[in-house]
Design a protein around this motif. Structure first.
Motif, PDB file in Angstrom:
ATOM      1  N   ALA A  38      45.201  23.558  41.308  1.00 36.11           N
ATOM      2  CA  ALA A  38      45.772  24.887  41.091  1.00 36.11           C
ATOM      3  C   ALA A  38      44.991  25.913  41.896  1.00 36.11           C
ATOM      4  CB  ALA A  38      45.735  25.244  39.609  1.00 36.11           C
ATOM      5  N   HIS A  39      45.733  26.806  42.517  1.00 36.15           N
ATOM      6  CA  HIS A  39      45.167  27.886  43.314  1.00 36.15           C
ATOM      7  C   HIS A  39      45.602  29.190  42.637  1.00 36.15           C
ATOM      8  CE1 HIS A  39      45.346  30.129  47.452  1.00 36.15           C
ATOM      9  NE2 HIS A  39      44.394  30.597  46.676  1.00 36.15           N
ATOM     10  N   PHE A  40      44.647  29.870  42.037  1.00 37.89           N
ATOM     11  CA  PHE A  40      44.920  31.137  41.372  1.00 37.89           C
ATOM     12  C   PHE A  40      44.550  32.265  42.316  1.00 37.89           C
ATOM     13  CE2 PHE A  40      44.219  28.061  38.082  1.00 37.89           C
ATOM     14  CZ  PHE A  40      45.156  28.375  37.112  1.00 37.89           C
ATOM     15  N   VAL A  41      45.492  33.155  42.553  1.00 40.26           N
ATOM     16  CA  VAL A  41      45.239  34.340  43.368  1.00 40.26           C
ATOM     17  C   VAL A  41      45.251  35.521  42.405  1.00 40.26           C
ATOM     18  CG1 VAL A  41      46.033  35.773  45.278  1.00 40.26           C
ATOM     19  CG2 VAL A  41      46.370  33.284  45.358  1.00 40.26           C
ATOM     20  N   HIS A  42      44.090  36.096  42.198  1.00 42.31           N
ATOM     21  CA  HIS A  42      43.964  37.243  41.297  1.00 42.31           C
ATOM     22  C   HIS A  42      43.777  38.510  42.113  1.00 42.31           C
ATOM     23  CE1 HIS A  42      44.048  34.694  37.915  1.00 42.31           C
ATOM     24  NE2 HIS A  42      42.777  34.645  37.601  1.00 42.31           N
ATOM     25  N   THR A  43      44.310  39.592  41.596  1.00 40.86           N
ATOM     26  CA  THR A  43      44.163  40.892  42.256  1.00 40.86           C
ATOM     27  C   THR A  43      43.516  41.880  41.291  1.00 40.86           C
ATOM     28  OG1 THR A  43      46.384  41.574  41.548  1.00 40.86           O
ATOM     29  CG2 THR A  43      46.194  40.526  43.721  1.00 40.86           C
ATOM     30  N   LYS A  44      42.902  42.886  41.856  1.00 37.36           N
ATOM     31  CA  LYS A  44      42.308  44.011  41.105  1.00 37.36           C
ATOM     32  C   LYS A  44      41.299  43.572  40.066  1.00 37.36           C
ATOM     33  CE  LYS A  44      46.479  46.673  41.822  1.00 37.36           C
ATOM     34  NZ  LYS A  44      47.636  47.279  41.194  1.00 37.36           N
ATOM     35  N   PRO A  45      40.160  43.031  40.392  1.00 41.24           N
ATOM     36  CA  PRO A  45      39.611  42.768  41.727  1.00 41.24           C
ATOM     37  C   PRO A  45      40.192  41.491  42.333  1.00 41.24           C
ATOM     38  CG  PRO A  45      37.999  42.159  40.069  1.00 41.24           C
ATOM     39  CD  PRO A  45      39.155  42.781  39.337  1.00 41.24           C
ATOM     40  N   ASP A  46      40.141  41.438  43.656  1.00 45.62           N
ATOM     41  CA  ASP A  46      40.723  40.328  44.399  1.00 45.62           C
ATOM     42  C   ASP A  46      39.773  39.129  44.447  1.00 45.62           C
ATOM     43  OD1 ASP A  46      42.730  42.139  44.837  1.00 45.62           O
ATOM     44  OD2 ASP A  46      42.339  42.393  46.976  1.00 45.62           O
ATOM     45  N   LEU A  47      40.282  37.979  44.057  1.00 41.58           N
ATOM     46  CA  LEU A  47      39.542  36.733  44.199  1.00 41.58           C
ATOM     47  C   LEU A  47      40.518  35.577  44.125  1.00 41.58           C
ATOM     48  CD1 LEU A  47      38.008  35.305  41.040  1.00 41.58           C
ATOM     49  CD2 LEU A  47      38.839  37.615  40.920  1.00 41.58           C
ATOM     50  N   PRO A  62      40.402  24.521  49.854  1.00 41.06           N
ATOM     51  CA  PRO A  62      40.261  23.415  50.798  1.00 41.06           C
ATOM     52  C   PRO A  62      41.583  22.797  51.260  1.00 41.06           C
ATOM     53  CG  PRO A  62      39.692  22.702  48.596  1.00 41.06           C
ATOM     54  CD  PRO A  62      39.940  24.178  48.520  1.00 41.06           C
ATOM     55  N   TYR A  63      42.651  22.969  50.477  1.00 36.16           N
ATOM     56  CA  TYR A  63      43.958  22.426  50.851  1.00 36.16           C
ATOM     57  C   TYR A  63      45.024  23.105  50.002  1.00 36.16           C
ATOM     58  CZ  TYR A  63      43.124  19.481  46.706  1.00 36.16           C
ATOM     59  OH  TYR A  63      42.834  19.029  45.447  1.00 36.16           O
ATOM     60  N   ALA A  64      46.285  22.913  50.375  1.00 39.19           N
ATOM     61  CA  ALA A  64      47.385  23.523  49.626  1.00 39.19           C
ATOM     62  C   ALA A  64      47.464  22.878  48.235  1.00 39.19           C
ATOM     63  CB  ALA A  64      48.701  23.346  50.361  1.00 39.19           C
ATOM     64  N   ALA A  65      47.352  23.677  47.222  1.00 34.89           N
ATOM     65  CA  ALA A  65      47.356  23.189  45.841  1.00 34.89           C
ATOM     66  C   ALA A  65      48.769  22.851  45.380  1.00 34.89           C
ATOM     67  CB  ALA A  65      46.747  24.239  44.924  1.00 34.89           C
ATOM     68  N   ALA A  66      48.848  22.001  44.367  1.00 30.93           N
ATOM     69  CA  ALA A  66      50.138  21.655  43.775  1.00 30.93           C
ATOM     70  C   ALA A  66      50.786  22.887  43.145  1.00 30.93           C
ATOM     71  CB  ALA A  66      49.959  20.564  42.724  1.00 30.93           C
ATOM     72  N   LEU A  67      49.958  23.752  42.581  1.00 27.42           N
ATOM     73  CA  LEU A  67      50.438  24.979  41.949  1.00 27.42           C
ATOM     74  C   LEU A  67      49.686  26.170  42.514  1.00 27.42           C
ATOM     75  CD1 LEU A  67      50.333  23.771  38.233  1.00 27.42           C
ATOM     76  CD2 LEU A  67      52.368  23.962  39.674  1.00 27.42           C
ATOM     77  N   LYS A  68      50.414  27.224  42.829  1.00 30.05           N
ATOM     78  CA  LYS A  68      49.797  28.476  43.253  1.00 30.05           C
ATOM     79  C   LYS A  68      50.301  29.544  42.291  1.00 30.05           C
ATOM     80  CE  LYS A  68      48.941  31.427  47.238  1.00 30.05           C
ATOM     81  NZ  LYS A  68      49.199  31.597  48.687  1.00 30.05           N
ATOM     82  N   ILE A  69      49.355  30.202  41.638  1.00 34.34           N
ATOM     83  CA  ILE A  69      49.700  31.158  40.594  1.00 34.34           C
ATOM     84  C   ILE A  69      49.045  32.491  40.932  1.00 34.34           C
ATOM     85  CG2 ILE A  69      49.535  31.628  38.123  1.00 34.34           C
ATOM     86  CD1 ILE A  69      49.189  28.490  37.823  1.00 34.34           C
ATOM     87  N   LYS A  70      49.866  33.527  41.023  1.00 36.27           N
ATOM     88  CA  LYS A  70      49.362  34.842  41.394  1.00 36.27           C
ATOM     89  C   LYS A  70      49.583  35.828  40.247  1.00 36.27           C
ATOM     90  CE  LYS A  70      49.391  38.368  44.924  1.00 36.27           C
ATOM     91  NZ  LYS A  70      49.869  38.815  46.228  1.00 36.27           N
ATOM     92  N   MET A  71      48.511  36.588  39.937  1.00 29.81           N
ATOM     93  CA  MET A  71      48.588  37.605  38.893  1.00 29.81           C
ATOM     94  C   MET A  71      47.410  38.554  39.050  1.00 29.81           C
ATOM     95  SD  MET A  71      47.251  35.455  35.549  1.00 29.81           S
ATOM     96  CE  MET A  71      47.507  33.782  36.115  1.00 29.81           C
ATOM     97  N   SER A  72      47.501  39.695  38.402  1.00 28.82           N
ATOM     98  CA  SER A  72      46.363  40.614  38.397  1.00 28.82           C
ATOM     99  C   SER A  72      45.314  40.095  37.418  1.00 28.82           C
ATOM    100  CB  SER A  72      46.808  42.016  37.974  1.00 28.82           C
ATOM    101  OG  SER A  72      47.109  42.031  36.594  1.00 28.82           O
ATOM    102  N   CYS A  73      44.092  40.540  37.587  1.00 28.39           N
ATOM    103  CA  CYS A  73      43.036  40.158  36.637  1.00 28.39           C
ATOM    104  C   CYS A  73      43.346  40.701  35.244  1.00 28.39           C
ATOM    105  CB  CYS A  73      41.669  40.650  37.133  1.00 28.39           C
ATOM    106  SG  CYS A  73      40.986  39.608  38.445  1.00 28.39           S
TER     107      CYS A  73
END
Length: 131
Positions: A38-47, A62-73
């Protein structure tokens, strides 16, 4: 006021949270057997948080994850604290998922050990939404 005041605070909390999960026998077994990542993309703060059977990586994908989940902190804080349910957050557009939404919803019950521990971790780190 945002739940997380600094990136370091968010990194500390989410690293501890995902390490708890990876130390859970059921969670780690399923991650290995299903080859889940899983690749979590968090914003505000960004990490970015990358989790797989090898561990937790911050800002290192390191590689494309099976799941990519984006949300704010702030959304992550509400989700982990139990104030926001995953299906509702997805329906409201607060969480965006690339990969199988069904797999994410199936995966959520496995996160129970982290949901139980999050309030204490957040409070100890001084996260605003935990109070």
């Amino acid at each position: 006021m945002p739940a997380f005041t600094t990136k370091d605070q968010a990194v500390d909390v989410f690293t501890e949270l995902f390490e708890i999960l990876l130390n859970d026998a059921t969670f780690s077994r399923i991650v290995r057997e299903e080859n889940l990542s899983a690749h979590f993309v968090h914003t505000k703060p960004d990490l970015e948080i990358f989790v797989d059977s090898d561990g937790v990586r911050i800002d290192d994908v390191p590689y494309a994850a099976a799941l990519k989940i984006k949300m704010s902190c702030d959304t992550a804080d509400s989700l982990w604290a139990g104030r926001l349910l995953m299906p509702i957050a997805v329906a409201m557009g607060k969480i965006r998922i690339k990969g199988s939404v069904a797999k994410v919803l199936e995966f959520v019950p496995l996160l129970h050990p982290a949901f139980d521990r999050y309030p204490g971790i957040a409070t100890a780190a001084g996260v605003g939404g935990a109070h």
